[in-house]
Design a protein around this motif. Structure first.
Motif, mmCIF file in Angstrom:
data_model
loop_
_atom_site.group_PDB
_atom_site.id
_atom_site.type_symbol
_atom_site.label_atom_id
_atom_site.label_comp_id
_atom_site.label_asym_id
_atom_site.label_seq_id
_atom_site.Cartn_x
_atom_site.Cartn_y
_atom_site.Cartn_z
ATOM 1 N N ARG A 43 25.562 20.966 43.814
ATOM 2 C CA ARG A 43 26.754 21.439 43.996
ATOM 3 C C ARG A 43 26.750 22.165 45.543
ATOM 4 O O ARG A 43 27.697 21.875 46.330
ATOM 5 C CB ARG A 43 27.197 22.391 42.907
ATOM 6 C CG ARG A 43 27.274 22.180 41.742
ATOM 7 C CD ARG A 43 28.177 22.874 40.675
ATOM 8 N NE ARG A 43 29.682 23.022 41.035
ATOM 9 C CZ ARG A 43 30.376 23.620 40.243
ATOM 10 N NH1 ARG A 43 30.243 23.978 38.969
ATOM 11 N NH2 ARG A 43 31.655 23.794 40.783
ATOM 12 N N ALA A 44 25.794 23.110 45.782
ATOM 13 C CA ALA A 44 25.846 23.490 47.171
ATOM 14 C C ALA A 44 25.564 22.474 48.181
ATOM 15 O O ALA A 44 26.572 22.298 49.178
ATOM 16 C CB ALA A 44 24.501 24.519 47.179
ATOM 17 N N GLY A 45 24.886 21.476 48.029
ATOM 18 C CA GLY A 45 24.694 20.248 48.962
ATOM 19 C C GLY A 45 25.772 19.517 49.050
ATOM 20 O O GLY A 45 26.257 19.043 50.269
ATOM 21 N N GLU A 46 26.660 19.346 48.061
ATOM 22 C CA GLU A 46 27.785 18.464 48.210
ATOM 23 C C GLU A 46 28.955 19.306 48.945
ATOM 24 O O GLU A 46 29.540 18.667 49.727
ATOM 25 C CB GLU A 46 28.419 18.206 46.516
ATOM 26 C CG GLU A 46 29.495 17.698 46.623
ATOM 27 C CD GLU A 46 30.135 17.225 45.119
ATOM 28 O OE1 GLU A 46 31.110 16.647 45.288
ATOM 29 O OE2 GLU A 46 29.343 17.729 44.240
ATOM 30 N N ALA A 47 29.084 20.523 48.771
ATOM 31 C CA ALA A 47 29.986 21.352 49.641
ATOM 32 C C ALA A 47 29.520 21.369 50.963
ATOM 33 O O ALA A 47 30.316 21.176 51.908
ATOM 34 C CB ALA A 47 29.846 22.698 49.388
ATOM 35 N N ILE A 51 31.857 19.624 54.207
ATOM 36 C CA ILE A 51 32.204 20.313 55.395
ATOM 37 C C ILE A 51 31.586 19.816 56.548
ATOM 38 O O ILE A 51 32.199 19.554 57.832
ATOM 39 C CB ILE A 51 31.665 21.690 55.173
ATOM 40 C CG1 ILE A 51 32.591 22.478 53.996
ATOM 41 C CG2 ILE A 51 31.962 22.527 56.438
ATOM 42 C CD1 ILE A 51 33.947 22.409 54.072
ATOM 43 N N ALA A 52 30.359 19.405 56.539
ATOM 44 C CA ALA A 52 29.912 18.709 57.819
ATOM 45 C C ALA A 52 30.469 17.481 58.465
ATOM 46 O O ALA A 52 30.800 17.233 59.329
ATOM 47 C CB ALA A 52 28.308 18.390 57.411
ATOM 48 N N GLU A 53 31.160 16.659 57.382
ATOM 49 C CA GLU A 53 31.684 15.538 57.774
ATOM 50 C C GLU A 53 32.975 16.002 58.565
ATOM 51 O O GLU A 53 33.539 15.123 59.236
ATOM 52 C CB GLU A 53 32.019 14.671 56.462
ATOM 53 C CG GLU A 53 31.004 14.108 56.045
ATOM 54 C CD GLU A 53 31.493 12.911 54.661
ATOM 55 O OE1 GLU A 53 31.102 11.626 54.815
ATOM 56 O OE2 GLU A 53 32.059 13.346 53.832
ATOM 57 N N GLY A 75 18.465 23.501 50.181
ATOM 58 C CA GLY A 75 19.923 23.298 50.030
ATOM 59 C C GLY A 75 20.363 22.416 51.239
ATOM 60 O O GLY A 75 21.180 21.489 51.118
ATOM 61 N N ALA A 76 19.548 22.597 52.521
ATOM 62 C CA ALA A 76 19.829 21.808 53.486
ATOM 63 C C ALA A 76 19.464 20.348 53.383
ATOM 64 O O ALA A 76 20.130 19.334 53.480
ATOM 65 C CB ALA A 76 19.066 22.367 54.914
ATOM 66 N N LEU A 77 18.387 20.009 52.608
ATOM 67 C CA LEU A 77 17.999 18.752 52.400
ATOM 68 C C LEU A 77 18.803 17.971 51.218
ATOM 69 O O LEU A 77 19.175 16.843 51.310
ATOM 70 C CB LEU A 77 16.597 18.589 51.677
ATOM 71 C CG LEU A 77 15.109 18.869 52.893
ATOM 72 C CD1 LEU A 77 14.039 19.233 51.902
ATOM 73 C CD2 LEU A 77 15.330 17.694 53.756
ATOM 74 N N SER A 78 19.454 18.761 50.219
ATOM 75 C CA SER A 78 20.479 18.156 49.357
ATOM 76 C C SER A 78 21.522 17.738 49.941
ATOM 77 O O SER A 78 22.091 16.816 49.742
ATOM 78 C CB SER A 78 20.572 19.250 48.469
ATOM 79 O OG SER A 78 21.719 18.809 47.461
ATOM 80 N N ALA A 79 22.045 18.480 50.925
ATOM 81 C CA ALA A 79 23.240 18.176 51.970
ATOM 82 C C ALA A 79 22.934 16.877 52.682
ATOM 83 O O ALA A 79 23.641 15.959 52.666
ATOM 84 C CB ALA A 79 23.625 19.301 52.668
ATOM 85 N N ALA A 80 21.643 16.840 53.256
ATOM 86 C CA ALA A 80 21.547 15.798 54.025
ATOM 87 C C ALA A 80 21.334 14.516 53.307
ATOM 88 O O ALA A 80 21.717 13.474 53.658
ATOM 89 C CB ALA A 80 20.304 16.077 54.873
ATOM 90 N N ARG A 81 20.786 14.740 52.101
ATOM 91 C CA ARG A 81 20.674 13.382 51.212
ATOM 92 C C ARG A 81 22.192 12.974 50.845
ATOM 93 O O ARG A 81 22.226 11.776 50.777
ATOM 94 C CB ARG A 81 19.838 13.854 50.073
ATOM 95 C CG ARG A 81 19.860 12.594 48.915
ATOM 96 C CD ARG A 81 19.037 12.794 47.742
ATOM 97 N NE ARG A 81 18.935 14.345 47.091
ATOM 98 C CZ ARG A 81 19.671 14.705 46.552
ATOM 99 N NH1 ARG A 81 20.580 14.352 46.033
ATOM 100 N NH2 ARG A 81 19.523 16.011 45.916
ATOM 101 N N GLN A 82 23.022 13.847 50.654
ATOM 102 C CA GLN A 82 24.168 13.335 50.067
ATOM 103 C C GLN A 82 25.005 12.821 51.454
ATOM 104 O O GLN A 82 25.792 11.965 51.225
ATOM 105 C CB GLN A 82 25.223 14.512 49.459
ATOM 106 C CG GLN A 82 24.234 14.846 48.055
ATOM 107 C CD GLN A 82 25.137 16.111 47.358
ATOM 108 O OE1 GLN A 82 26.228 15.985 47.168
ATOM 109 N NE2 GLN A 82 24.591 17.007 47.137
ATOM 110 N N LEU A 83 24.656 13.184 52.484
ATOM 111 C CA LEU A 83 25.471 12.596 53.713
ATOM 112 C C LEU A 83 24.480 11.226 54.049
ATOM 113 O O LEU A 83 25.425 10.359 54.273
ATOM 114 C CB LEU A 83 25.065 13.541 54.992
ATOM 115 C CG LEU A 83 25.947 14.667 55.106
ATOM 116 C CD1 LEU A 83 25.496 15.660 56.145
ATOM 117 C CD2 LEU A 83 27.357 14.377 55.472
ATOM 118 N N ALA A 223 31.717 28.184 48.800
ATOM 119 C CA ALA A 223 31.276 27.155 48.046
ATOM 120 C C ALA A 223 31.183 27.775 46.507
ATOM 121 O O ALA A 223 30.266 28.550 46.285
ATOM 122 C CB ALA A 223 30.251 26.253 48.428
ATOM 123 N N ASP A 224 31.965 27.290 45.526
ATOM 124 C CA ASP A 224 31.568 27.592 44.146
ATOM 125 C C ASP A 224 30.479 26.857 43.702
ATOM 126 O O ASP A 224 30.342 25.561 43.888
ATOM 127 C CB ASP A 224 32.883 27.150 43.315
ATOM 128 C CG ASP A 224 32.720 27.373 41.958
ATOM 129 O OD1 ASP A 224 31.739 28.067 41.600
ATOM 130 O OD2 ASP A 224 33.601 26.852 41.174
#
Length: 263
Positions: A43-47, A51-53, A75-83, A223-224
């Motif tokens: 959930r954190a990575g998705e948020a 935002i990054a986009e 958390g950063a890797l989760s966000a990056a993967r989703q990007l 972020a929730d």
């Protein structure tokens, strides 16, 4: 630039927590439920990815991910993967050899490499101020070097990576808090990430309300990540915590004035 619209609130509308209180809330969440840190991290990575986009005009941005050995790096890797799932090109920058990172970022890195084989991974553990390399060519940086359990000032190679990121002249999005900023006092260490945006998780941190923190936070988002208000109230003795939260809330920083991300 992508355009998203988020509900906006003054940051004082929500209780701000100390690092000790946030640790207590996280532990309580794991103790009373079967929710794992990885579920919350998704959930954190998705948020963070969303935002990054909003801070790049590229449809397929080049993303540099700064990964510390703790949970913040995960958390950063989760966000990056989703990007990457949305077409971004990644470069992962580690502060330690891959075999020395913690279990959480190691698991996230394994997932990333399984889904996106060939993603470059750089071991920057030998980098220091005397051999300062440039940041790999990128459109945006995800900062996952240090979290709210920071102790003391950033040491090498983290301090040099912070300097490189601050010199890169591209937006940096920090996961939970800018690396180097003290979560309780808001005092920046030397050096501290100068974030374009900070996506803080679950609750604002106490230090964010201090004037010294303003220029390092950039635009502040909340972020929730699935922690129920009842558990927050029980563990930090706060009353009337909002019972319905959007997945992402823009927090107007009272020291820097208002800003709407879709303006």
């Amino acid at each position: 630039m992508y355009t998203f619209s988020y509900p906006a609130e003054d940051s004082t509308a929500y209780p701000a927590v100390s690092a000790k209180e946030m640790t207590k809330i996280d532990r309580a969440m794991f103790d009373v439920s079967q929710v794992s840190i990885y579920q919350m991290m998704e959930r954190a990575g998705e948020a963070v990815a969303e935002i990054a986009e909003n801070y790049t005009s590229e449809d397929h941005p080049k993303v540099a991910v700064l990964v510390g050995k703790g949970n913040n790096g995960g958390g950063a890797l989760s966000a990056a993967r989703q990007l990457a799932n949305r077409g971004a090109e990644l470069q992962v920058i580690l502060t330690t050899p891959v075999q020395e990172i913690g279990e959480v970022p190691a698991t996230q890195l394994h997932i990333l490499q399984s889904l996106h084989p060939g993603t470059p991974v750089h071991d920057m553990s030998k980098v220091h101020a005397d051999n300062l390399p440039p940041m790999p060519k990128c459109d945006i940086i995800i900062d996952g070097l240090l979290g709210y359990n920071i102790r003391g000032v950033p040491r090498e190679p983290i301090s040099t990576l912070i300097t490189i990121a601050n010199n890169a002249e591209v937006p940096t999005i920090s996961v939970d808090m800018p690396s180097g900023l003290h979560p309780d006092t808001g005092e920046p260490a030397f050096p501290t990430i100068l974030a374009c945006a900070t996506v803080t998780l679950a609750l604002p941190k106490q230090g964010f309300r201090k004037p010294a923190a303003t220029s390092y936070l950039g635009e502040l988002y909340l972020a929730d990540i699935g922690i129920p208000p009842s558990l927050i109230e029980k563990n930090i003795s706060v009353h009337n915590f909002p019972q319905r939260l959007p997945s992402i809330m823009y927090l107007v920083n009272k020291h820097s004035g208002s800003f709407s991300p879709d303006n």
